[in-house]
Design a protein around this motif. Structure first.
Motif, mmCIF file in Angstrom:
data_model
loop_
_atom_site.group_PDB
_atom_site.id
_atom_site.type_symbol
_atom_site.label_atom_id
_atom_site.label_comp_id
_atom_site.label_asym_id
_atom_site.label_seq_id
_atom_site.Cartn_x
_atom_site.Cartn_y
_atom_site.Cartn_z
ATOM 1 N N ARG A 330 -12.071 0.907 0.487
ATOM 2 C CA ARG A 330 -11.197 0.908 1.662
ATOM 3 C C ARG A 330 -10.879 -0.502 2.152
ATOM 4 O O ARG A 330 -9.819 -0.751 2.719
ATOM 5 N N THR A 333 -7.243 -4.732 -0.678
ATOM 6 C CA THR A 333 -5.782 -4.629 -0.629
ATOM 7 C C THR A 333 -5.222 -4.943 -2.014
ATOM 8 O O THR A 333 -5.493 -6.017 -2.570
ATOM 9 N N ARG A 404 -8.397 -9.127 -2.145
ATOM 10 C CA ARG A 404 -6.956 -8.991 -2.391
ATOM 11 C C ARG A 404 -6.670 -9.310 -3.852
ATOM 12 O O ARG A 404 -7.268 -10.216 -4.431
ATOM 13 N N TYR A 421 -1.505 4.370 -4.897
ATOM 14 C CA TYR A 421 -1.337 4.742 -3.493
ATOM 15 C C TYR A 421 -2.242 5.916 -3.113
ATOM 16 O O TYR A 421 -2.588 6.090 -1.936
ATOM 17 N N THR A 426 -5.905 -0.220 0.576
ATOM 18 C CA THR A 426 -4.570 -0.505 1.096
ATOM 19 C C THR A 426 -3.687 -1.005 -0.044
ATOM 20 O O THR A 426 -4.080 -1.903 -0.793
ATOM 21 N N ARG A 428 0.189 -2.446 -0.984
ATOM 22 C CA ARG A 428 1.500 -2.941 -0.560
ATOM 23 C C ARG A 428 2.357 -3.119 -1.803
ATOM 24 O O ARG A 428 1.863 -3.549 -2.848
ATOM 25 N N ASN A 485 4.194 0.502 3.337
ATOM 26 C CA ASN A 485 4.059 -0.951 3.137
ATOM 27 C C ASN A 485 4.981 -1.448 2.019
ATOM 28 O O ASN A 485 4.579 -2.233 1.158
#
Length: 525
Positions: A330, A333, A404, A421, A426, A428, A485
């Motif tokens: 979680r 990213t 990231r 997704y 997360t 983007r 996003n």
């Protein structure tokens, strides 16, 4: 100069057979005809009467009753070959044809092609180690005796195999032969044909073996040529252009495919539609033409695969349990950068890697040579990376000790985007929207095998709108997926607008994003 004796096996359309014989012999070549013994006697009589005065035409002495997959097809071919070798002592090559074949090159071109190299043209791959057979039985074709036809006597065919298997009635393959398999549409030199006829007369054991094999027209000549001819004199390819659909059915060519056929690196094509009267007329006139120049591009198969694939939306297999149950985390990213111009996305990814603390890599799911650390073998091929994508990405997060990570991803991989997704991390997504000129699309078509430098202009003009629509369709699919996003960077936008979008995507300041974009080479083709 090469003189071709065509070996024609046919069973219908007497007018077409007559026209084909007259067309091929008008250019100085020969033809030996085997008309199926099951076909109409009146049709055969009409063919013989019409061609009686043509000294370049001969007929097989015996008409075999042919069945698909049976020895009778080989027997019919041998009958026609014997007739041709006797009747045409000046023939240098023997070319196997069917009634559905038409020339896609002139006789002048065909003769020069065969004169250029002292070789036999026949597909021949190892029967047991190659993947030439896509469906159905394989070893059973050879090791069991076949008395029934799988198409017309299916129950008896498979019952016979089952009983032979149960009783252990396998048979031995002739020990001095390495069985080969390939297309039955071959072109052999006279010397090779004479070797085969001599071998057939001497080796009755081999004849007995193949007589009870299944689909021997795909193995008999292929095996004997490899057995009798030095390897360096064999070209493992047919000279007849043919394609098959996804369902194993032969592709039929129509009037609007004339230019496509002429651009292929073959001498004949099959199957020509019986209704393609315009195509037949044009190809018929072509064979006797002189001085015709052919622009060989050879993109036929790739183009067919591409165009027939449009509109088909496949379903991938269900995710494996370790992919569905294991989260990437979680707190992490994942930044997905998508652009059809891969070089643009990779330049941007490299700028991000250099000017920010974010680890970035290229199209690792598409390009095998994408630089990756050694992750124990999971990273070795694009297929393996895609199959274990979540495990791979999790290991990359761990390897670079970062929360990231930026990956480049092809716009067509919407299912891959959706899979990421679906995870709890997360995600983007940024789409880099580029301009596609005709020159770029043409280069793209050549890179993926849909076109060649000398493809006909008419074919290119029809292809470019399809490619342009295909690229736009991929972009529309991304937007229709309504990913959260989602950001867009446009080639036509100002530096400030693009910097704002990139800053939101990366989670950096506008000044940092502007520094990343401060290059004149980002959108170069």
């Amino acid at each position: 100069m090469a003189r071709i004796a065509y070996i024609l096996l046919c069973h219908k359309d007497p007018e077409g057979v007559i026209a084909q014989a007259e067309r091929l012999t008008a250019a100085g070549d020969y033809i030996a005809i085997h008309f199926d013994g099951r076909a109409s006697k009146d049709d055969f009589a009409r063919i013989r009467t019409a061609l009686a005065a043509n000294r370049s035409v001969t007929f097989a002495r015996r008409r075999h009753k042919c069945g698909w997959g049976e020895w009778s097809l080989v027997a019919a071919t041998l009958e026609a070959i014997r007739a041709a070798t006797t009747a045409f002592p000046r023939a240098t090559h023997f070319y196997m044809l069917s009634g559905d074949c038409m020339p896609i090159k002139s006789a002048e071109y065909a003769h020069a092609f065969l004169d250029a190299e002292e070789a036999d043209y026949i597909e021949s791959f190892d029967f047991f180690t190659s993947d030439w057979i896509k469906t159905g039985i394989k070893a059973e074709r050879l090791i069991y005796r076949h008395y029934f036809n799988e198409r017309t006597q299916k129950a008896l065919f498979y019952t016979s195999i089952a009983w032979q298997r149960k009783l252990g009635l396998t048979r031995r393959i002739p020990p001095d032969l390495t069985i080969q398999i390939g297309s039955q549409w071959w072109c052999l030199r006279r010397r090779t044909v004479e070797f085969i006829l001599d071998f057939v007369a001497r080796r009755r054991d081999v004849m007995r073996f193949f007589r009870r094999s299944w689909i021997p027209d795909e193995t008999f000549f292929q095996t004997l040529v490899r057995h009798l001819v030095p390897e360096h004199e064999i070209r493992t390819r047919p000279l007849t252009f043919l394609m098959f659909t996804d369902y194993g059915m032969p592709v039929t060519f129509h009037d609007d495919q004339h230019d496509l056929l002429l651009a292929q690196d073959y001498l004949f094509a099959r199957k020509i539609s019986p209704d393609a009267l315009g195509l037949k007329a044009r190809l018929g006139a072509l064979y006797t033409a002189e001085g015709v120049q052919f622009a060989i591009s050879g993109e036929g198969r790739e183009l067919f695969r591409f165009l027939t694939g449009r509109g088909r939306i496949g379903r991938r297999f269900a995710p494996r349990f370790w992919e569905t149950e294991t989260s990437l985390g979680r707190e992490r990213t994942l930044l997905l950068l998508t652009c059809k111009k891969w070089n643009v996305a990779k330049r941007l990814a490299e700028r991000i890697r250099q000017l920010s603390p974010i680890p970035a890599t290229g199209y690792l799911f598409n390009e095998a040579d994408t630089p990756l650390p050694d992750l124990g073998g999971i990273q070795t091929t694009p297929e393996k990376r895609t199959r274990h994508r979540r495990a791979l990405v999790r290991m990359l997060f761990d390897y670079w000790k970062s929360d990231r990570l930026l990956l480049c991803i092809d716009p067509g991989s919407v299912d891959l985007m959706q899979d990421f997704y679906n995870d709890r991390l997360t995600v983007r997504l940024m789409e880099v929207e580029c301009e596609f000129t005709d020159a770029y699309l043409l280069g793209h078509a050549r890179r993926i095998g849909l076109s060649a430098p000398n493809s006909p202009a008419e074919s290119v003009d029809k292809l470019l709108p399809t490619l342009r629509y295909d690229l736009r369709y991929e972009s529309d699919r991304i937007r229709d997926a309504d990913f959260a996003n989602f950001h867009r960077l446009r080639q036509s936008a100002s530096l400030a607008a693009n910097a704002a979008a990139l800053a939101a995507f990366l989670g950096v300041t506008a000044a940092e994003a502007e520094a990343i974009l401060a290059t004149d080479t980002l959108f170069l083709d």
